[in-house]
Write a protein that holds these residues in place. Structure first.
Motif, short mmCIF file in Angstrom:
data_model
loop_
_atom_site.label_atom_id
_atom_site.label_comp_id
_atom_site.label_asym_id
_atom_site.label_seq_id
_atom_site.Cartn_x
_atom_site.Cartn_y
_atom_site.Cartn_z
N ASP A 55 0.83 -1.21 0.00
CA ASP A 55 0.00 0.00 0.00
C ASP A 55 0.86 1.26 0.00
O ASP A 55 1.75 1.42 0.85
N ARG A 56 0.56 2.14 -0.95
CA ARG A 56 1.28 3.40 -1.00
C ARG A 56 0.81 4.30 0.14
O ARG A 56 -0.36 4.30 0.53
N VAL A 57 1.73 5.09 0.67
CA VAL A 57 1.52 5.89 1.86
C VAL A 57 1.53 7.38 1.51
O VAL A 57 2.26 7.81 0.61
N MET A 58 0.73 8.15 2.23
CA MET A 58 0.69 9.60 2.05
C MET A 58 2.05 10.22 2.37
O MET A 58 2.66 9.92 3.40
N VAL A 59 2.54 11.10 1.50
CA VAL A 59 3.77 11.85 1.72
C VAL A 59 3.47 13.34 1.56
O VAL A 59 2.94 13.76 0.52
N LEU A 60 3.79 14.12 2.59
CA LEU A 60 3.52 15.55 2.59
C LEU A 60 4.77 16.30 3.02
O LEU A 60 5.64 15.76 3.68
N ARG A 61 4.79 17.58 2.69
CA ARG A 61 5.85 18.45 3.22
C ARG A 61 5.30 19.13 4.47
O ARG A 61 4.26 19.78 4.43
N ASP A 62 6.01 18.97 5.58
CA ASP A 62 5.53 19.51 6.85
C ASP A 62 5.91 20.99 6.97
O ASP A 62 6.60 21.55 6.12
N SER A 63 5.47 21.61 8.06
CA SER A 63 5.68 23.04 8.25
C SER A 63 7.15 23.40 8.42
O SER A 63 7.52 24.57 8.23
N ALA A 69 6.25 10.88 5.82
CA ALA A 69 5.26 9.85 5.47
C ALA A 69 4.25 9.79 6.60
O ALA A 69 4.63 9.70 7.77
N VAL A 70 2.96 9.85 6.26
CA VAL A 70 1.88 9.77 7.24
C VAL A 70 1.25 8.39 7.08
O VAL A 70 0.51 8.14 6.13
N VAL A 71 1.57 7.49 8.00
CA VAL A 71 1.30 6.06 7.83
C VAL A 71 0.15 5.62 8.73
O VAL A 71 0.23 5.75 9.96
N GLY A 72 -0.90 5.06 8.13
CA GLY A 72 -1.97 4.46 8.91
C GLY A 72 -1.56 3.08 9.39
O GLY A 72 -0.99 2.28 8.64
N ILE A 73 -1.83 2.77 10.67
CA ILE A 73 -1.45 1.50 11.27
C ILE A 73 -2.73 0.71 11.56
O ILE A 73 -3.57 1.14 12.35
N ASP A 74 -2.86 -0.45 10.94
CA ASP A 74 -4.05 -1.27 11.12
C ASP A 74 -4.21 -1.71 12.57
O ASP A 74 -3.23 -1.93 13.28
N GLY A 215 -7.54 12.39 -1.21
CA GLY A 215 -6.24 12.37 -1.89
C GLY A 215 -5.19 11.61 -1.10
O GLY A 215 -5.19 11.58 0.13
N GLN A 216 -4.29 10.93 -1.84
CA GLN A 216 -3.16 10.18 -1.30
C GLN A 216 -3.60 9.12 -0.29
O GLN A 216 -2.98 8.94 0.77
N GLY A 217 -4.67 8.41 -0.60
CA GLY A 217 -5.12 7.32 0.25
C GLY A 217 -5.79 7.75 1.53
O GLY A 217 -5.97 6.94 2.44
N VAL A 260 -12.05 7.04 9.28
CA VAL A 260 -10.92 7.63 8.57
C VAL A 260 -9.98 6.49 8.18
O VAL A 260 -9.68 5.62 9.01
N SER A 261 -9.53 6.49 6.93
CA SER A 261 -8.64 5.44 6.44
C SER A 261 -7.40 6.08 5.80
O SER A 261 -7.51 7.07 5.07
N LEU A 262 -6.24 5.51 6.11
CA LEU A 262 -4.97 5.88 5.49
C LEU A 262 -4.31 4.62 4.98
O LEU A 262 -4.23 3.63 5.70
N ASN A 263 -3.80 4.67 3.75
CA ASN A 263 -3.17 3.50 3.10
C ASN A 263 -3.92 2.21 3.42
O ASN A 263 -3.36 1.20 3.81
#
Length: 278
Positions: A55-63, A69-74, A215-217, A260-263
């Motif tokens: 599963d591809r993971v959300m990648v963002l630029r932080d402040s 990488a912002v990773v959802g953990i099952d 967007g981004q999973g 709420v779901s991530l990856n």
């Protein structure tokens, strides 16, 4: 004295500076089963790509200017190290540690026995609906979300929290994969961020349901609605009304069930509204 004071202040803030934690890292990093891990990926002009398993993971630029990488953990993830595969950039792969968390139990009595033990035709219906939902959760659009610090979809008391072990008429079923708001029937439900509506359907267990792809999973789901105010494929903006609270599907009374779901991992929505309980 002044120099000592300055050194004390720098020392106080040094851990945050050393780890390069920006606003999103501080808000979202709760690496437990059902939580979120924020993994630093370094600086650079181009965003790297990150994967947890397939599963591809959300990648963002932080402040602070760092890629994260912002990773959802099952919820079923055990404690210990998890590997994150990273493509692009110069930093190589990453790992993060998952800690432990205990979730409470909830016992619910349902008058409609078929919602505890469905008949074969109802099971086939559920299986079709479940596949449709999993397909929606697995989608990944490259466009990033408008915001990850989310608005509450309704204003009301938080009732059943995420992760509860649920017993229906004494029989254990899947843990509670969302957050419930106790609000009256007919309460408007609002999109907490920009996105695209991917599902508008009436499901056996979930009742009237809306999915929004941010967007981004990053996917949100709204269940037990009494009415829809959007259609599939419709773009929505933060604050748009998408439906009204109801008690359709497997519900004992009016409330909003919010996922709420991530990856493709269902995670605690409380994290994104600054209401997480360790």
């Amino acid at each position: 004295m002044r120099r000592v004071a300055v050194l004390f202040i720098l020392g106080f803030f040094w851990p945050a500076l050393a780890f390069g934690q920006g606003y999103m890292a501080r808000l979202l990093h709760h690496p437990v089963p059902g939580g979120v891990a924020v993994v630093p990926l370094g600086a650079g002009d181009a965003a790297p790509r990150a994967f947890l398993g397939k599963d591809r993971v959300m990648v963002l630029r932080d402040s602070d200017g760092q890629w994260i990488a912002v990773v959802g953990i099952d919820l079923k993830t055990g404690t210990g190290r998890q590997a994150l595969r990273v493509e692009g950039g110069t930093q190589g792969d990453r790992s993060f540690q998952v800690g432990g968390k205990q979730y409470k139990s909830q016992h619910i009595t349902l008058k409609n026995k078929s919602q505890v033990n469905p008949d074969p035709e109802q099971v086939r219906r559920y299986e079709r609906e479940y596949k449709e939902q999993i397909d929606a959760y697995r989608r990944f659009r490259d466009a990033g979300p408008s915001n990850v610090s989310l608005d509450r979809p309704v204003n009301g008391r938080l009732s059943s929290p995420f992760g509860l072990r649920r017993f229906f008429n004494g029989q254990e079923r899947n843990p509670h994969s969302g957050l419930d708001f106790a609000v009256p029937a007919g309460t408007p439900v609002k999109a907490p961020a920009d996105g695209v509506v991917t599902i508008v359907a009436d499901y056996f267990f979930n009742g009237k349901t809306v999915f929004i792809d941010h967007g981004q999973g990053f996917i949100t789901m709204y269940c037990h609605l009494s009415a829809f105010q959007v259609h599939e494929g419709q773009p929505v903006r933060r604050g748009d009304v998408i439906g009204k609270v109801g008690a359709t599907g497997r519900a004992t009374g009016p409330h909003l069930h919010w996922n709420v779901s991530l990856n493709n991992a269902r995670v605690d929505p409380a994290i994104f509204i600054n209401a997480f309980q360790p």
